[in-house]
Design a protein around this motif. Structure first.
Motif, short mmCIF file in Angstrom:
data_model
loop_
_atom_site.label_atom_id
_atom_site.label_comp_id
_atom_site.label_asym_id
_atom_site.label_seq_id
_atom_site.Cartn_x
_atom_site.Cartn_y
_atom_site.Cartn_z
N GLU A 166 0.83 -1.20 0.00
CA GLU A 166 0.00 0.00 0.00
C GLU A 166 0.87 1.25 0.00
O GLU A 166 0.60 2.22 -0.72
CB GLU A 166 -0.94 0.01 1.20
CG GLU A 166 -1.81 1.25 1.26
CD GLU A 166 -2.72 1.30 2.48
OE1 GLU A 166 -3.29 2.38 2.71
OE2 GLU A 166 -2.85 0.30 3.21
N TYR A 167 1.92 1.26 0.81
CA TYR A 167 2.84 2.39 0.87
C TYR A 167 3.44 2.68 -0.51
O TYR A 167 3.42 3.81 -0.99
CB TYR A 167 3.94 2.13 1.90
CG TYR A 167 5.06 3.14 1.84
CD1 TYR A 167 4.90 4.40 2.41
CD2 TYR A 167 6.26 2.84 1.21
CE1 TYR A 167 5.92 5.34 2.34
CE2 TYR A 167 7.27 3.77 1.13
CZ TYR A 167 7.10 5.02 1.71
OH TYR A 167 8.11 5.94 1.63
N ARG A 168 3.97 1.63 -1.13
CA ARG A 168 4.58 1.81 -2.45
C ARG A 168 3.56 2.33 -3.47
O ARG A 168 3.87 3.22 -4.27
CB ARG A 168 5.21 0.51 -2.94
CG ARG A 168 6.51 0.19 -2.23
CD ARG A 168 7.23 -1.00 -2.85
NE ARG A 168 6.48 -2.24 -2.70
CZ ARG A 168 6.54 -3.02 -1.63
NH1 ARG A 168 7.31 -2.69 -0.61
NH2 ARG A 168 5.83 -4.13 -1.58
N GLY A 211 1.88 9.44 -6.26
CA GLY A 211 2.21 10.83 -6.03
C GLY A 211 2.01 11.33 -4.61
O GLY A 211 2.26 12.51 -4.33
N GLU A 212 1.57 10.48 -3.72
CA GLU A 212 1.40 10.90 -2.32
C GLU A 212 2.78 10.98 -1.67
O GLU A 212 3.64 10.14 -1.94
CB GLU A 212 0.52 9.88 -1.59
CG GLU A 212 0.13 10.30 -0.20
CD GLU A 212 -0.93 9.38 0.40
OE1 GLU A 212 -1.12 9.49 1.61
OE2 GLU A 212 -1.52 8.57 -0.31
N GLY A 213 3.00 11.95 -0.84
CA GLY A 213 4.27 12.07 -0.15
C GLY A 213 4.52 10.89 0.77
O GLY A 213 3.58 10.30 1.31
N SER A 214 5.78 10.55 0.96
CA SER A 214 6.11 9.37 1.75
C SER A 214 5.67 9.51 3.20
O SER A 214 5.15 8.54 3.79
CB SER A 214 7.60 9.05 1.67
OG SER A 214 8.37 10.13 2.18
N VAL A 215 5.85 10.68 3.79
CA VAL A 215 5.45 10.87 5.18
C VAL A 215 3.94 10.78 5.31
O VAL A 215 3.41 10.16 6.24
CB VAL A 215 5.99 12.21 5.73
CG1 VAL A 215 5.44 12.48 7.12
CG2 VAL A 215 7.51 12.18 5.76
N ARG A 216 3.22 11.39 4.38
CA ARG A 216 1.76 11.35 4.41
C ARG A 216 1.27 9.91 4.26
O ARG A 216 0.34 9.48 4.92
CB ARG A 216 1.18 12.23 3.31
CG ARG A 216 -0.33 12.34 3.37
CD ARG A 216 -0.84 13.29 2.32
NE ARG A 216 -0.39 14.63 2.57
CZ ARG A 216 -1.18 15.59 3.03
NH1 ARG A 216 -2.44 15.35 3.27
NH2 ARG A 216 -0.70 16.79 3.24
N ALA A 217 1.90 9.14 3.37
CA ALA A 217 1.52 7.75 3.17
C ALA A 217 1.78 6.94 4.44
O ALA A 217 0.93 6.14 4.85
CB ALA A 217 2.29 7.16 1.99
N MET A 218 2.94 7.13 5.06
CA MET A 218 3.25 6.41 6.30
C MET A 218 2.24 6.75 7.38
O MET A 218 1.77 5.87 8.11
CB MET A 218 4.65 6.77 6.80
CG MET A 218 5.75 6.14 6.05
SD MET A 218 7.32 6.65 6.79
CE MET A 218 8.45 5.99 5.60
N ASP A 219 1.90 8.03 7.49
CA ASP A 219 0.94 8.47 8.50
C ASP A 219 -0.43 7.84 8.26
O ASP A 219 -1.07 7.36 9.19
CB ASP A 219 0.85 9.99 8.51
CG ASP A 219 0.00 10.51 9.64
OD1 ASP A 219 0.19 10.06 10.80
OD2 ASP A 219 -0.86 11.37 9.38
N ALA A 220 -0.87 7.82 7.01
CA ALA A 220 -2.18 7.26 6.69
C ALA A 220 -2.24 5.77 7.02
O ALA A 220 -3.23 5.29 7.60
CB ALA A 220 -2.50 7.48 5.21
N ILE A 221 -1.20 5.05 6.70
CA ILE A 221 -1.17 3.61 6.97
C ILE A 221 -1.11 3.36 8.47
O ILE A 221 -1.82 2.49 9.00
CB ILE A 221 0.00 2.95 6.22
CG1 ILE A 221 -0.25 3.04 4.72
CG2 ILE A 221 0.19 1.50 6.67
CD1 ILE A 221 0.96 2.75 3.86
N THR A 222 -0.31 4.13 9.17
CA THR A 222 -0.22 3.97 10.62
C THR A 222 -1.55 4.30 11.29
O THR A 222 -1.98 3.60 12.22
CB THR A 222 0.92 4.83 11.19
OG1 THR A 222 2.14 4.40 10.57
CG2 THR A 222 1.05 4.67 12.69
#
Length: 52
Positions: free
Chosen positions: A22-24, A30-41
């Protein structure tokens, strides 16, 4: 990022292969990496709360 033992960066050790997939996907879209990590967490923390 909050939620029990889901504290960054230790939370990444608990990510499943599906979480990383999901992160990848999010980053490739185009989602920022920090935003993606935050959403998954946040999703994982919510799922843990619901399952209690």
């Amino acid at each position: 990022m909050t939620g029990g033992d889901e504290v960054f960066p230790a939370a990444l050790d608990q990510w499943t292969p599906e979480d990383w997939q999901e992160y990848r996907r999010r980053v490739e879209d185009g989602e920022g990496s920090v935003r993606a990590m935050d959403a998954i967490t946040r999703r994982r923390a919510h799922a843990a709360e619901v399952s209690r």
